[in-house]
Design a protein around this motif. Sequence first.
Motif, short mmCIF file in Angstrom:
data_model
loop_
_atom_site.label_atom_id
_atom_site.label_comp_id
_atom_site.label_asym_id
_atom_site.label_seq_id
_atom_site.Cartn_x
_atom_site.Cartn_y
_atom_site.Cartn_z
N TYR A 460 -4.68 4.13 -3.92
CA TYR A 460 -3.91 3.39 -4.30
C TYR A 460 -2.28 3.99 -4.45
CZ TYR A 460 -7.17 -0.56 -6.17
OH TYR A 460 -7.32 -1.92 -6.04
N SER A 461 -2.39 5.43 -3.91
CA SER A 461 -1.77 6.50 -3.54
C SER A 461 -0.63 5.45 -3.10
CB SER A 461 -1.86 7.83 -2.94
OG SER A 461 -0.82 8.18 -2.78
N ASN A 462 0.60 5.86 -3.21
CA ASN A 462 2.03 5.42 -1.31
C ASN A 462 2.20 6.67 -0.67
OD1 ASN A 462 2.07 2.79 -2.69
ND2 ASN A 462 3.10 3.33 -4.07
N GLU A 463 1.29 8.11 -0.49
CA GLU A 463 1.06 8.59 0.03
C GLU A 463 1.27 8.69 1.21
OE1 GLU A 463 3.99 10.79 -0.62
OE2 GLU A 463 3.82 10.38 -2.74
N LYS A 464 2.28 8.55 1.91
CA LYS A 464 1.08 8.65 3.89
C LYS A 464 -0.89 9.98 4.13
CE LYS A 464 1.58 9.09 8.68
NZ LYS A 464 2.63 10.05 9.33
N GLU A 465 0.06 11.45 3.84
CA GLU A 465 -1.45 12.00 3.33
C GLU A 465 -2.35 11.55 2.66
OE1 GLU A 465 2.10 13.20 2.37
OE2 GLU A 465 2.19 13.31 4.39
N ILE A 503 -1.12 -2.11 2.15
CA ILE A 503 -0.65 -0.81 2.77
C ILE A 503 -0.50 -1.13 4.61
CG2 ILE A 503 -2.11 1.39 3.91
CD1 ILE A 503 -3.66 0.58 0.63
N LEU A 504 -1.47 -2.39 4.86
CA LEU A 504 -1.01 -2.57 6.32
C LEU A 504 0.31 -3.13 6.49
CD1 LEU A 504 -4.53 -4.07 6.98
CD2 LEU A 504 -4.04 -1.72 7.24
N GLY A 505 1.15 -3.64 5.46
CA GLY A 505 2.81 -3.97 6.01
C GLY A 505 2.58 -5.17 6.34
#
Length: 591
Positions: A460-465, A503-505
């Motif tokens: 649920y984080s928005n960080e790519k890492e 997340i998959l856009g």
Amino acid sequence: MYRTHTCGELRIENVGQKVTLAGWVQKARKLGGMTFVDLRDRYGITQLVVEGSAAPELQEVASSLGREFVIQVSGEVLERESKNAKMPTGDIEIRLETINILNKSVTPPFTIEENSDGGEDLRAKYRYLDLRRGPLQRALKIRHDIAHEIRNYLNDQNFMEIETPYLIKSTPEGARDFVVPSRMNPGTFYALPQSPQTFKQLLMVAGYDRYFQIVRCFRDEDLRADRQPEFTQIDCEMSFVEQEDVLNTFEGMMRTLFKKICNVDIPNPIPRMSWYDAMDFYGSDKPDIRFGMKIHEITGLVKGYGFSVFDSCDYIGAICVDGAASYTRKEIDALTEWVKRPQVGAKGLVYIKVNEDGSIKSSIDKFYSPEQLQAVADAMEAKKGDMILVMCGAKRKTQTMLGVLRLEMGNRLGYRDPFNFAPLWIVDFPLFEWDDETNRFYAMHHPFTAPKPEHLDWYYSNEKEDLERVCANAYDFVLNGTELGGGSIRIHEAAMQERMFEILGISKEDADYKFGFIINAFKFGAPPHGGLAFGFDRVCALFGGQETIRDYIAFPKNNQGRDVMIDSPSYIDQTQMDELFLQSTAPAPEE
Ligand code: ASP
């Protein structure tokens, strides 16, 4: 009655019996005054003989027989004078009293024998003749036997075989869809299933907690030797399970198949390896563990000593090849050219040889002291006579290239015996793959795969890492370097599924349009569930000791996706095009 026995059935015990057989003339030959005929059906070959003393009419019919004539014969079983130990029916022959030609045949375009003289294209065009040959008959028999055992096993485990539709909406398995225009709904299209993924999940919502289906799937991909545009999966799904339950159930199925079909006991339990270890040590997500020759990272041992190629790299890795110190300069050059081909894509290859006398010889002698190179040899546990092959570059890419090289060296050393079966599970896959080109995440399995519960914060984080670190309870079944199957524990909550599409856009509207039905179904009490699918054609081919699946499919397509026997795909006439509201922009067919 057309026949009393098959052509593979009669033995010495039948001597003296009057029998009737029917089948195809494999060959007929005259020897002295006698005519010998090999009569074939799918059970075997039986020798027929028409004696010189037989009625002239019978002798005449016998001499008119051509290859592939279909005949019905009757006569008496005799003990053969010169027996043929290679044939199950080789102790006997039939002395003919009647021959009834059921159908003649034109001369077949190739020989219908174990090893045909026909090329691949010709045999594909006359597939029904090729299918008369022993190797293909055995391949289809294995296929049948495996299907039968799968049904038995899964039935015993309470699975229900349920069919799902072929005319559906796109299921995202990562390939292009085949589509079918709808006449009744102008301008709209069905997609053929890439897999029954969404339907089997809907069956779980519907309460059919153990489902399977041996089912055709369709993927419009560029073809390779082990790919077909339509192929068959053993598709399975279970409710109220965790990864462990799924793995155990299907380990049991594979163990049963190996035992019943190949009489082989596979390791119990089947080894498991994380995706990360598979990539680090084998450079592949489907490692061939029939042999070692693992990849070692040696960055720390060779970076920073003034050799600019290594110094500028993130990652330096190597494999140690048994006994390869004997490679000549020329052989090493050839191997270097081999890794530079686009199929491998390496820039070059460094070697370090541990000679039989213990001395070290390397292509980078200039930059490293013997002690430094010895340290690499020690770290890799190289023995006298071995050769270490080194590549460098970006980590995963270099590992993948080393993985390809490893398989090649394994082939050269004869480590890849097709009848030595080394299965394993690959587990702990990352949930997502980042793609630099499109600048977005892709689902490594498919977008219905659930994140591991302990990685939900990252999910649920928005960080790519963070997203890159999310793992899935996903698993692949790998055999001898081939992925035979895979699956995962699924998402069963609407909100988590919506987050996946985010997340998959995939926009909310798009997700609703394409997958609204499943997101909605999850709102009506979806049980926790998971499953997997095996590539049935591949299972058959590997059990038969082959790499390509084509022989295990009765009517396969060629590398261009064509069925050259029925000449398909083909043009349809204008009326059909009009009925389907279609207009083609392809060049007009040549008259
Ligand atoms: N539907 C998946 C596939 O075709 C298998 C699965 O996840 O069950 O690869």
